[in-house]
Write an enzyme that holds these catalytic residues in place. Structure first.
Site, PDB file in Angstrom:
ATOM      1  N   CYS A 174       0.413   1.748 -17.043  1.00 54.45           N
ATOM      2  CA  CYS A 174       1.303   2.775 -16.506  1.00 54.45           C
ATOM      3  C   CYS A 174       0.461   3.680 -15.613  1.00 54.45           C
ATOM      4  CB  CYS A 174       1.986   3.547 -17.627  1.00 54.45           C
ATOM      5  SG  CYS A 174       0.824   4.350 -18.766  1.00 54.45           S
ATOM      6  N   THR A 175       0.965   4.837 -15.258  1.00 54.51           N
ATOM      7  CA  THR A 175       0.260   5.699 -14.313  1.00 54.51           C
ATOM      8  C   THR A 175      -1.093   6.164 -14.832  1.00 54.51           C
ATOM      9  OG1 THR A 175       2.401   6.487 -13.505  1.00 54.51           O
ATOM     10  CG2 THR A 175       0.455   7.767 -12.891  1.00 54.51           C
TER      11      THR A 175
END
EC number: 1.14.-.-
Length: 257
Positions: free
Chosen positions: A182-183
């Site tokens: 994810c980020t």
């Protein structure tokens, strides 16, 4: 003016989150910081921007607390503060997943480093020769700006939809080493914990997320940019912001409302 942008999270027991929120709000306002801090009994999640001295002083103060001594902060720069306000909020979770049986305080999700993942991506398999599947834990809006080459993506608009969406693809992952990303790492950490609790023992999280990967090894194996939830819109593998006036205007309206 050079602005330092930071992203950090840490799962740790916080018994009095409102007290901590008040302390962080006071220090952040004095330092002139902008951004968002989320605090829950399970930990802290920060996205902050400010001038270098102010950022350094704030994190020096925060990390002097033994609970946050191991906090890993990711840095990037921009010519402007990408947040309009400074907000500190107490929430039930620092990232909403709504799975009460999953607690990063009890056990941490196993991970793979950026350098090791880059080697695996080059070979197409892990160190044991098992095929590699990259699993994106983000939503479709984010994925549209970029993801790892050939990654499996899910048709979700919120992270809470991850478990239901993944159910349709479980059989495709049974013979692979799965790396969820994810980020910045917080969502894939919870996702991996849930997947392992649900019987998938072949899953790992990308330590530091996409931004950590960019910071440590660049963009090899990644197509496009990484979407971020602020006025920078998205960052390229050199952590440089994309400036899109239409998206910035939309973000500004949502900040005001």
């Amino acid at each position: 003016m050079v602005i330092i942008n930071t992203a950090a999270y840490h799962f740790v027991s916080i018994t009095q989150p409102q007290t901590l929120a008040d302390q962080i709000r006071a220090h952040g306002e004095i330092a002139g910081l902008k951004g968002t801090v989320l605090i829950a009994n399970e930990g802290i999640n920060l996205f902050l921007a400010g001038e270098k001295e102010a950022i350094n002083a704030f994190y020096a103060w925060l990390c002097a607390d033994v609970r946050f001594a191991a906090l890993h902060v990711k840095y990037s720069v921009s010519a402007y503060k990408p947040f309009a306000r400074f907000k500190v909020k107490v929430r039930p979770e620092i990232i909403s997943f709504r799975r009460g049986d999953i607690s990063p305080l009890q056990v941490r999700a196993p991970g793979v480093s950026a350098h090791t993942l880059r080697d695996w991506l080059r070979r197409g398999c892990d160190d044991n020769g098992r095929r590699l599947v990259m699993l994106d834990a983000r939503n479709q809006q984010e994925i549209a700006y970029g993801t790892f080459s050939g990654a499996m993506t899910l048709p979700i608009t919120k992270f809470t939809g991850f478990p239901g969406a993944l159910a349709h693809y479980r059989d495709l992952l049974s013979d692979a080493t799965v790396v969820s990303f994810c980020t910045g790492g917080i969502r894939c950490e919870k996702a991996v914990l849930w997947m392992r609790a649900d019987g998938m023992d072949n899953v790992l999280q990308l330590e530091g997320g996409i931004l950590g990967y960019f910071e440590q090894v660049g963009g090899e194996g990644y197509d496009g940019r990484c979407f971020v939830f602020d006025k920078r819109v998205a960052l390229d593998p050199q952590l440089r912001p994309l400036y899109d006036m239409r998206v910035v205007a939309s973000f500004a309206r949502s900040e005001i409302s």
